[in-house]
Design a protein around this motif. Structure first.
Motif, mmCIF file in Angstrom:
data_model
loop_
_atom_site.group_PDB
_atom_site.id
_atom_site.type_symbol
_atom_site.label_atom_id
_atom_site.label_comp_id
_atom_site.label_asym_id
_atom_site.label_seq_id
_atom_site.Cartn_x
_atom_site.Cartn_y
_atom_site.Cartn_z
ATOM 1 N N HIS A 1 -1.204 6.118 9.256
ATOM 2 C CA HIS A 1 0.143 5.621 9.042
ATOM 3 C C HIS A 1 0.582 6.021 7.636
ATOM 4 O O HIS A 1 0.100 5.501 6.646
ATOM 5 C CB HIS A 1 0.195 4.104 9.195
ATOM 6 N N GLN A 2 1.516 6.983 7.573
ATOM 7 C CA GLN A 2 1.995 7.528 6.309
ATOM 8 C C GLN A 2 0.809 8.005 5.470
ATOM 9 O O GLN A 2 0.061 8.872 5.889
ATOM 10 C CB GLN A 2 2.850 6.484 5.584
ATOM 11 N N LYS A 3 0.570 7.405 4.307
ATOM 12 C CA LYS A 3 -0.495 7.855 3.421
ATOM 13 C C LYS A 3 -1.803 7.082 3.633
ATOM 14 O O LYS A 3 -2.776 7.327 2.913
ATOM 15 C CB LYS A 3 -0.065 7.680 1.953
ATOM 16 N N LEU B 1 0.801 -1.222 0.000
ATOM 17 C CA LEU B 1 0.000 0.000 0.000
ATOM 18 C C LEU B 1 0.835 1.274 0.000
ATOM 19 O O LEU B 1 0.395 2.298 -0.516
ATOM 20 C CB LEU B 1 -0.940 0.017 1.206
ATOM 21 N N ASN B 2 2.035 1.225 0.562
ATOM 22 C CA ASN B 2 2.833 2.448 0.674
ATOM 23 C C ASN B 2 4.191 2.347 0.008
ATOM 24 O O ASN B 2 4.948 3.312 0.015
ATOM 25 C CB ASN B 2 3.055 2.817 2.146
ATOM 26 N N LEU C 1 -5.783 0.970 4.494
ATOM 27 C CA LEU C 1 -6.400 1.401 3.237
ATOM 28 C C LEU C 1 -6.007 2.835 2.909
ATOM 29 O O LEU C 1 -5.738 3.638 3.793
ATOM 30 C CB LEU C 1 -7.924 1.257 3.300
ATOM 31 N N HIS C 2 -5.997 3.112 1.612
ATOM 32 C CA HIS C 2 -5.725 4.458 1.133
ATOM 33 C C HIS C 2 -7.005 5.288 1.191
ATOM 34 O O HIS C 2 -8.044 4.849 0.697
ATOM 35 C CB HIS C 2 -5.226 4.426 -0.315
ATOM 36 N N ASP D 1 -15.614 14.341 12.190
ATOM 37 C CA ASP D 1 -15.031 15.400 11.362
ATOM 38 C C ASP D 1 -13.581 15.098 11.011
ATOM 39 O O ASP D 1 -13.120 15.411 9.899
ATOM 40 C CB ASP D 1 -15.123 16.745 12.083
ATOM 41 N N GLU D 2 -12.846 14.473 11.937
ATOM 42 C CA GLU D 2 -11.453 14.119 11.666
ATOM 43 C C GLU D 2 -11.367 13.075 10.560
ATOM 44 O O GLU D 2 -10.508 13.163 9.661
ATOM 45 C CB GLU D 2 -10.791 13.606 12.944
ATOM 46 N N VAL D 3 -12.250 12.086 10.597
ATOM 47 C CA VAL D 3 -12.270 11.070 9.542
ATOM 48 C C VAL D 3 -12.638 11.700 8.206
ATOM 49 O O VAL D 3 -12.035 11.393 7.167
ATOM 50 C CB VAL D 3 -13.256 9.940 9.906
ATOM 51 N N LEU D 4 -13.626 12.597 8.209
ATOM 52 C CA LEU D 4 -14.024 13.266 6.963
ATOM 53 C C LEU D 4 -12.863 14.069 6.382
ATOM 54 O O LEU D 4 -12.661 14.082 5.158
ATOM 55 C CB LEU D 4 -15.224 14.184 7.216
ATOM 56 N N ARG D 5 -12.107 14.740 7.228
ATOM 57 C CA ARG D 5 -10.957 15.514 6.729
ATOM 58 C C ARG D 5 -9.914 14.599 6.100
ATOM 59 O O ARG D 5 -9.321 14.931 5.063
ATOM 60 C CB ARG D 5 -10.326 16.306 7.869
ATOM 61 N N MET D 6 -9.689 13.435 6.712
ATOM 62 C CA MET D 6 -8.674 12.526 6.184
ATOM 63 C C MET D 6 -9.118 11.869 4.879
ATOM 64 O O MET D 6 -8.305 11.646 3.980
ATOM 65 C CB MET D 6 -8.351 11.454 7.226
ATOM 66 N N ILE D 7 -10.401 11.563 4.761
ATOM 67 C CA ILE D 7 -10.899 10.901 3.553
ATOM 68 C C ILE D 7 -11.141 11.907 2.432
ATOM 69 O O ILE D 7 -10.753 11.684 1.274
ATOM 70 C CB ILE D 7 -12.197 10.126 3.851
ATOM 71 N N LEU D 8 -11.786 13.018 2.751
ATOM 72 C CA LEU D 8 -12.210 13.985 1.733
ATOM 73 C C LEU D 8 -11.220 15.130 1.541
ATOM 74 O O LEU D 8 -11.326 15.856 0.556
ATOM 75 C CB LEU D 8 -13.581 14.567 2.106
#
Length: 505
Positions: free
Chosen positions: A272-274, A151-152, A290-291, A346-353
């Motif tokens: 973890h990283q990306k 993955l990375n 997952l990415h 909100d933290e998850v949304l920032r990381m995904i979106l």
């Protein structure tokens, strides 16, 4: 120690036991009732032969597991950046997976694997069967290092792509500080306030299976005289129905809590990283990397009780192989985040979106959204009941239930209409829907694969239509909207897809 994945290598030798145990388990499940009859109705001689037969099956399973272990190899083609699996005892099979197509890597550890001290590694892509891409027994160091590289990892020209430092970093994946960690008290709240439908279906299936198996055993012993049916008929009173209903509620909640703890115990999410590292599980530990870019639709939902205690359920929906997969397999591609707070959501949304969705223009359906629902869920059932009411006196006493049904169904149809919304901004499309669990599905325009619109002939004069956004993770539909506005939105979304530079994965 360096880990060289460019050379073909086998699983751990413990895979022989894993494969043998799995084969034996499948056989026992399929032959449970015949084996039970043999044990209870046969004499000592037949029991002895049965024991010999089971022993022979176990030996054959272990022999098959040994040859499967010898024939199963995997390696990483560093030049083409492809992960290759070669397997098969009687027929050889070669699976080649481009690294860039891998959207999720799971590291699981079931009960037997915990005892032996190995892990299984499962690779999910948008177009493959996850059961085919499964390494069932490898050491923890190899599993985490391979997952990290798939993955990375970067392209490498050398024969040894995994340095000692990279392997050590991969081995310490689980040491990343989680930004979401769900405790037992939160899991208890989630178990008491969610998944009622799944638990009801599970209880109904379990009840039918128990009833059917008891009947089969009684028939086998020539002792089935309708005792079970007679028990239910003779025991039905108003008090017994009330006690049964209370017991079902308690059993439902207990089932919810147990399922929640088994699946989400020690749930943690960290960056973890990306990638996102997600781990959970009581009996079988599951680690997933997952990415964020592979997530197609981000969904969060909340019901009335969860709203009062400030909890959300989230689902990160990834690409799947379409209708060739079962509903269970499609759900397995979706990562669930149970019981997160508003800040964690909100933290998850920032990381995904990349950012929180901004406010956009809200589009509501026409009130005719309720017409077909009223017809099929109110008018037709009520008409059928009134017809039977005239000719079957036995059902006339159930009219209070009919009144409750009409009131409850009318309320649910109205709530469904009021919650059916779509919000469109520059960067995101948000679809709201639901009756009890109100969900928000978020998709970025560049994730759209295709768009379809439709309009009933009798709605042309009313300018009412429907639109469906097709993505690799499923469809998002908005029904009974203003058709002129829908066509304008479709043109805008198509322009964004064609002119944008972002890839959908």
């Amino acid at each position: 120690m360096s880990l060289d994945f460019s050379q073909p290598q086998r699983q751990s030798a413990a895979g022989i036991l894993i494969s043998g145990a799995y084969t034996l388990q499948q056989f026992v499940r399929a032959m449970f009732i015949p084996l039970a009859l043999l044990i209870f109705k046969s004499n000592k001689t037949v029991l002895l032969y049965t024991a010999f037969g089971l022993t022979a099956i176990l030996v054959i399973s272990l022999i098959y597991g040994y040859f499967y272990y010898r024939k199963f190899t995997f390696y990483l083609n560093t030049l083409k950046q492809e992960f290759v699996i070669e397997k098969g005892v009687f027929g050889r099979k070669n699976l080649t997976i481009p690294v860039e197509k891998i959207q999720q890597v799971n590291i699981n550890q079931g009960f037997l694997q915990k005892l032996i001290g190995v892990y299984s590694l499962q690779i999910d892509t948008a177009g493959s069967d996850s059961k085919e891409v499964n390494i069932s027994a490898v050491s923890g160091q190899i599993a985490f290092a391979l997952k990290e590289h798939l993955l990375n990892g970067e392209k490498s020209t050398g024969a040894n792509p995994q340095t000692e430092e990279a392997a050590l970093a991969a081995q310490n994946l689980e040491q990343d500080t989680p930004f979401i960690k769900i405790g037992s008290s939160t899991l208890l709240k989630i178990g008491l306030t969610s998944n009622y439908g799944q638990s009801i279906a599970l209880l109904l299936g379990l009840g039918y299976a128990v009833f059917h198996n008891i009947k089969e055993v009684l028939k086998a012993f020539d002792n089935d005289n309708g005792q079970i049916e007679q028990f239910f008929k003779s025991g039905v009173t108003l008090i017994s129905v009330g006690v049964l209903f209370a017991a079902m509620i308690i059993l439902l909640l207990a089932t919810n809590v147990i399922r929640t703890f088994v699946k989400y115990f020690d749930f943690q999410m960290s960056k973890h990283q990306k990638s996102l590292l997600i781990s959970s599980g009581l009996l079988a530990k599951k680690n997933t990397l997952l990415h964020p870019s592979k997530v197609q639709i981000t969904e969060y939902s909340q019901n009335y009780f969860q709203q009062k205690i400030g909890l959300f359920n989230m689902a990160l929906k990834q690409a799947h192989a379409g209708q060739q997969q079962s509903e269970k397999e499609v759900r397995s591609n979706n990562m669930e985040v149970p019981g997160c707070s508003s800040l964690e959501k909100d933290e998850v949304l920032r990381m995904i979106l990349g950012k929180l969705p901004s406010e956009g223009k809200l589009y509501r359906p026409n009130f005719r959204f309720m017409n077909l629902l009223v017809l099929f869920w109110l008018v037709l059932p009520l008409t059928a009941y009134l017809i039977f009411y005239q000719y079957l006196p036995e059902i006339r006493s159930f009219y209070p239930l009919a009144i409750i049904y009409v009131l409850a169904t009318s309320l649910m149809i109205y709530i469904s209409y009021t919650k059916h919304r779509i919000t469109v901004s520059e960067d995101f499309i948000i679809k709201q829907s639901g009756i009890w669990d109100i969900s928000q599905e978020i998709v970025a325009p560049h994730k759209i694969q295709s768009i379809s619109t439709s309009q009933y002939p009798w709605h042309k004069s009313l300018d009412i239509g429907h639109v469906t956004l097709h993505t690799a993770a499923g469809n998002i539909s908005f029904s009974y909207g203003n058709y002129t506005e829908i066509k304008t939105l479709v043109n805008w979304w198509l322009y964004q897809v064609e002119s944008g530079q972002k890839d959908w994965m």
